[in-house]
Design a protein around this motif. Structure first.
Motif, PDB file in Angstrom:
ATOM      1  N   ASP A  41       7.522   9.708   1.878  1.00  0.00           N
ATOM      2  CA  ASP A  41       6.930   8.533   1.746  1.00  0.00           C
ATOM      3  C   ASP A  41       7.633   7.759   0.778  1.00  0.00           C
ATOM      4  OD1 ASP A  41       4.697   8.312   3.617  1.00  0.00           O
ATOM      5  OD2 ASP A  41       3.504   9.959   2.034  1.00  0.00           O
ATOM      6  N   ILE A  42       7.558   6.371   0.881  1.00  0.00           N
ATOM      7  CA  ILE A  42       8.203   5.482  -0.027  1.00  0.00           C
ATOM      8  C   ILE A  42       6.766   4.896  -0.834  1.00  0.00           C
ATOM      9  CG2 ILE A  42       9.520   3.432  -0.073  1.00  0.00           C
ATOM     10  CD1 ILE A  42      11.351   4.277   1.885  1.00  0.00           C
ATOM     11  N   VAL A  43       6.970   4.735  -2.081  1.00  0.00           N
ATOM     12  CA  VAL A  43       5.522   4.665  -2.622  1.00  0.00           C
ATOM     13  C   VAL A  43       5.609   3.289  -3.452  1.00  0.00           C
ATOM     14  CG1 VAL A  43       3.863   5.208  -4.065  1.00  0.00           C
ATOM     15  CG2 VAL A  43       4.874   6.876  -2.493  1.00  0.00           C
ATOM     16  N   ASP A  76      10.783  -5.670   3.608  1.00  0.00           N
ATOM     17  CA  ASP A  76      12.151  -5.062   4.047  1.00  0.00           C
ATOM     18  C   ASP A  76      12.167  -3.863   3.947  1.00  0.00           C
ATOM     19  OD1 ASP A  76      12.788  -7.836   4.003  1.00  0.00           O
ATOM     20  OD2 ASP A  76      13.495  -8.016   1.804  1.00  0.00           O
ATOM     21  N   PHE A  77      11.343  -2.864   3.296  1.00  0.00           N
ATOM     22  CA  PHE A  77      11.538  -1.400   3.124  1.00  0.00           C
ATOM     23  C   PHE A  77      10.100  -0.803   4.193  1.00  0.00           C
ATOM     24  CE2 PHE A  77      14.111  -2.861  -0.360  1.00  0.00           C
ATOM     25  CZ  PHE A  77      15.094  -2.234  -0.357  1.00  0.00           C
ATOM     26  N   PRO A  78      10.428   0.399   4.521  1.00  0.00           N
ATOM     27  CA  PRO A  78       9.333   1.125   5.115  1.00  0.00           C
ATOM     28  C   PRO A  78       8.256   1.701   4.205  1.00  0.00           C
ATOM     29  CG  PRO A  78      11.014   2.451   5.376  1.00  0.00           C
ATOM     30  CD  PRO A  78      11.935   1.159   4.847  1.00  0.00           C
ATOM     31  N   VAL A  79       7.812   0.841   3.129  1.00  0.00           N
ATOM     32  CA  VAL A  79       6.774   1.699   2.188  1.00  0.00           C
ATOM     33  C   VAL A  79       5.557   1.958   2.911  1.00  0.00           C
ATOM     34  CG1 VAL A  79       5.686   0.726   0.073  1.00  0.00           C
ATOM     35  CG2 VAL A  79       7.807  -0.245   0.458  1.00  0.00           C
ATOM     36  N   THR A  80       5.370   3.181   2.483  1.00  0.00           N
ATOM     37  CA  THR A  80       4.063   3.887   3.323  1.00  0.00           C
ATOM     38  C   THR A  80       2.866   3.833   2.639  1.00  0.00           C
ATOM     39  OG1 THR A  80       5.140   5.888   2.732  1.00  0.00           O
ATOM     40  CG2 THR A  80       5.387   4.877   5.128  1.00  0.00           C
ATOM     41  N   ALA A 114       4.186  -0.968   7.381  1.00  0.00           N
ATOM     42  CA  ALA A 114       4.288   0.409   7.356  1.00  0.00           C
ATOM     43  C   ALA A 114       3.234   1.235   6.455  1.00  0.00           C
ATOM     44  CB  ALA A 114       5.462   1.225   7.044  1.00  0.00           C
ATOM     45  N   LEU A 115       2.615   0.308   5.513  1.00  0.00           N
ATOM     46  CA  LEU A 115       1.767   0.595   4.491  1.00  0.00           C
ATOM     47  C   LEU A 115       0.562   1.298   5.026  1.00  0.00           C
ATOM     48  CD1 LEU A 115       0.980   0.856   1.322  1.00  0.00           C
ATOM     49  CD2 LEU A 115       0.216  -1.513   1.519  1.00  0.00           C
ATOM     50  N   ASN A 116       0.245   2.489   4.835  1.00  0.00           N
ATOM     51  CA  ASN A 116      -1.144   2.716   5.402  1.00  0.00           C
ATOM     52  C   ASN A 116      -2.252   3.762   4.581  1.00  0.00           C
ATOM     53  OD1 ASN A 116      -0.089   6.026   5.781  1.00  0.00           O
ATOM     54  ND2 ASN A 116       1.338   4.804   6.679  1.00  0.00           N
ATOM     55  N   LYS A 117      -1.649   3.929   3.105  1.00  0.00           N
ATOM     56  CA  LYS A 117      -2.617   4.764   2.433  1.00  0.00           C
ATOM     57  C   LYS A 117      -2.209   4.296   0.947  1.00  0.00           C
ATOM     58  CE  LYS A 117       1.281   8.117   3.528  1.00  0.00           C
ATOM     59  NZ  LYS A 117       1.532   9.395   4.055  1.00  0.00           N
ATOM     60  N   ALA A 118      -3.046   4.725   0.060  1.00  0.00           N
ATOM     61  CA  ALA A 118      -3.135   4.255  -1.300  1.00  0.00           C
ATOM     62  C   ALA A 118      -3.915   5.157  -2.192  1.00  0.00           C
ATOM     63  CB  ALA A 118      -3.781   2.874  -1.393  1.00  0.00           C
ATOM     64  N   TYR A 140      -7.348  -3.576   6.785  1.00  0.00           N
ATOM     65  CA  TYR A 140      -6.019  -4.114   6.882  1.00  0.00           C
ATOM     66  C   TYR A 140      -5.062  -2.578   7.158  1.00  0.00           C
ATOM     67  CZ  TYR A 140      -6.324  -8.499   4.758  1.00  0.00           C
ATOM     68  OH  TYR A 140      -6.643  -9.920   4.528  1.00  0.00           O
ATOM     69  N   GLY A 141      -5.797  -1.444   7.342  1.00  0.00           N
ATOM     70  CA  GLY A 141      -5.364  -0.448   8.034  1.00  0.00           C
ATOM     71  C   GLY A 141      -4.820   0.503   6.873  1.00  0.00           C
ATOM     72  N   VAL A 142      -5.335   0.380   5.442  1.00  0.00           N
ATOM     73  CA  VAL A 142      -4.877   1.146   4.524  1.00  0.00           C
ATOM     74  C   VAL A 142      -6.240   2.054   4.261  1.00  0.00           C
ATOM     75  CG1 VAL A 142      -4.093   1.185   1.917  1.00  0.00           C
ATOM     76  CG2 VAL A 142      -3.179  -0.490   3.718  1.00  0.00           C
ATOM     77  N   SER A 143      -5.888   3.335   4.113  1.00  0.00           N
ATOM     78  CA  SER A 143      -6.724   4.571   3.644  1.00  0.00           C
ATOM     79  C   SER A 143      -6.522   4.621   2.168  1.00  0.00           C
ATOM     80  CB  SER A 143      -6.649   5.753   4.777  1.00  0.00           C
ATOM     81  OG  SER A 143      -7.356   6.799   3.951  1.00  0.00           O
ATOM     82  N   ALA A 144      -7.701   4.512   1.320  1.00  0.00           N
ATOM     83  CA  ALA A 144      -7.414   4.557  -0.019  1.00  0.00           C
ATOM     84  C   ALA A 144      -8.306   5.665  -0.641  1.00  0.00           C
ATOM     85  CB  ALA A 144      -7.701   3.063  -0.762  1.00  0.00           C
ATOM     86  N   ARG A 145      -7.910   6.303  -1.850  1.00  0.00           N
ATOM     87  CA  ARG A 145      -8.554   7.397  -2.342  1.00  0.00           C
ATOM     88  C   ARG A 145      -8.613   6.930  -3.845  1.00  0.00           C
ATOM     89  NH1 ARG A 145     -10.332   7.547   1.826  1.00  0.00           N
ATOM     90  NH2 ARG A 145     -10.554   9.043   3.442  1.00  0.00           N
ATOM     91  N   GLN A 146      -9.473   7.438  -4.532  1.00  0.00           N
ATOM     92  CA  GLN A 146      -9.374   6.911  -5.880  1.00  0.00           C
ATOM     93  C   GLN A 146      -9.395   8.265  -6.922  1.00  0.00           C
ATOM     94  OE1 GLN A 146     -13.097   5.238  -7.503  1.00  0.00           O
ATOM     95  NE2 GLN A 146     -14.196   6.123  -6.043  1.00  0.00           N
ATOM     96  N   GLY A 147      -8.772   8.081  -7.997  1.00  0.00           N
ATOM     97  CA  GLY A 147      -9.060   9.028  -9.139  1.00  0.00           C
ATOM     98  C   GLY A 147      -9.287   8.632 -10.436  1.00  0.00           C
ATOM     99  N   TYR A 148      -9.622   9.511 -11.680  1.00  0.00           N
ATOM    100  CA  TYR A 148      -9.815   9.263 -12.486  1.00  0.00           C
ATOM    101  C   TYR A 148      -8.948   9.824 -13.711  1.00  0.00           C
ATOM    102  CZ  TYR A 148     -12.467   9.112 -17.305  1.00  0.00           C
ATOM    103  OH  TYR A 148     -12.790   8.845 -18.459  1.00  0.00           O
ATOM    104  N   GLY A 149      -8.583   9.312 -14.920  1.00  0.00           N
ATOM    105  CA  GLY A 149      -7.964  10.061 -15.794  1.00  0.00           C
ATOM    106  C   GLY A 149      -7.867   9.286 -17.074  1.00  0.00           C
ATOM    107  N   THR A 150      -7.084   9.752 -17.943  1.00  0.00           N
ATOM    108  CA  THR A 150      -7.042   8.938 -19.434  1.00  0.00           C
ATOM    109  C   THR A 150      -5.568   9.137 -19.682  1.00  0.00           C
ATOM    110  OG1 THR A 150      -7.282  10.962 -20.806  1.00  0.00           O
ATOM    111  CG2 THR A 150      -9.416   9.729 -20.201  1.00  0.00           C
TER     112      THR A 150
END
Length: 275
Positions: free
Chosen positions: A126-128, A171-175, A202-206, A224-234
């Motif tokens: 993946d390109i992030v 310009d890049f296949p950022v997924t 190409a972006l499809n996850k976050a 928009y076709g983006v599957s997003a998951r969340q997290g928590y931290g400090t």
């Protein structure tokens, strides 16, 4: 849910508990020997490192509140006596909100975010687009180091320059994307303003963090076709919780201890009670 680290994934719950207890014991022994503030806290409470054999024994260990840590760092700079290794063994030094000084240890994925990013679907190849700050605060490098462990390519974009961020998506296949959920939506809106169809990128996850993530915003990204998951931290402790593909609550990372305590007494609370 699968885990990026098959050594952790294959552990039974009992084996995971033993693993965490062993890490806890070794960490406390090292801290007592090398971090003067930890030694003072335990001595004042009458607790010896040998008294803490597992998670249940943590109730006897005094809690250091963030406000106290700020004062301790001011009195005994830079880390208030909590550093267990010399400065020469720290990879990077940061100043996080508080303000607090935070070190990065000399090991891959020091803050353990690879588990969370894997659970969000990020994989080798993946390109992030990493849109969190790299300057002085640790979050940019927290995710950067985890992405490197997973084998991802990284665009170290940081926040802002939204139009330039869109050009990378063009310009890049950022997924994949890492950062604030609201900023991801802003980037997708900007892409539309510039004549691009976000659904054809190409972006499809976050993986998103650091602000609320209501269901309405999750759905807007999904549209928009983006599957997003969340997290928590400090900034001080790194990854403390994250969603998997089910998105119905957060997993506690396999190699940390998270305790919910009463804000006034510092004692643990029962499941379902606020802490």
């Amino acid at each position: 849910m699968t885990c990026y680290d098959t050594n952790l994934e294959c552990l039974t719950p009992a084996a995971q508990a033993r693993f965490v207890s062993e890490r806890l014991r070794s960490t406390l022994l090292h801290a007592y020997a090398h971090a003067p503030a930890v030694r003072r806290l335990l001595d004042a409470a009458g607790v010896a490192p040998a008294d803490v054999q597992g998670v249940a024994d943590l109730a006897a260990v005094p809690i250091t509140r963030k406000d106290d840590l700020i004062d301790l760092q001011a009195k005994d700079p830079p880390f208030g006596g909590f550093a267990g290794v010399p400065l020469t063994r720290m990879r990077r030094l940061f100043r996080s909100p508080g303000p607090l000084y935070d070190p990065e240890g000399d090991k891959p994925d020091y803050w353990r975010w690879a588990q969370a990013l894997w659970a969000a679907g990020l994989r080798d190849g993946d390109i992030v687009l990493n849109t969190v700050a790299y300057q002085l605060t640790p979050l940019g490098f927290m995710f950067d180091s985890a992405l490197r462990v997973l084998g991802c390519g990284i665009v170290p974009a940081g926040p802002g320059n939204t139009e330039v961020q869109v050009t990378f998506l063009r310009d890049f296949p950022v997924t994949a994307y890492v950062g604030l959920p609201s900023y991801l939506l802003a980037i997708l809106h900007k892409a539309e303003e510039l004549g691009l169809d976000p659904r054809r990128l190409a972006l499809n996850k976050a993986f998103v963090a650091a602000e609320p993530f209501p269901s309405s915003l999750r759905q807007a990204l999904a549209d928009y076709g983006v599957s997003a998951r969340q997290g928590y931290g400090t900034a001080d402790a790194g990854n403390l919780g994250y969603e998997c593909e089910r998105a119905d609550g957060m997993h506690v990372p396999l190699d940390v201890v998270v305790e919910f305590v009463d804000i006034n007494t510092g004692q643990g609370v029962a499941p379902g009670e606020p802490g």
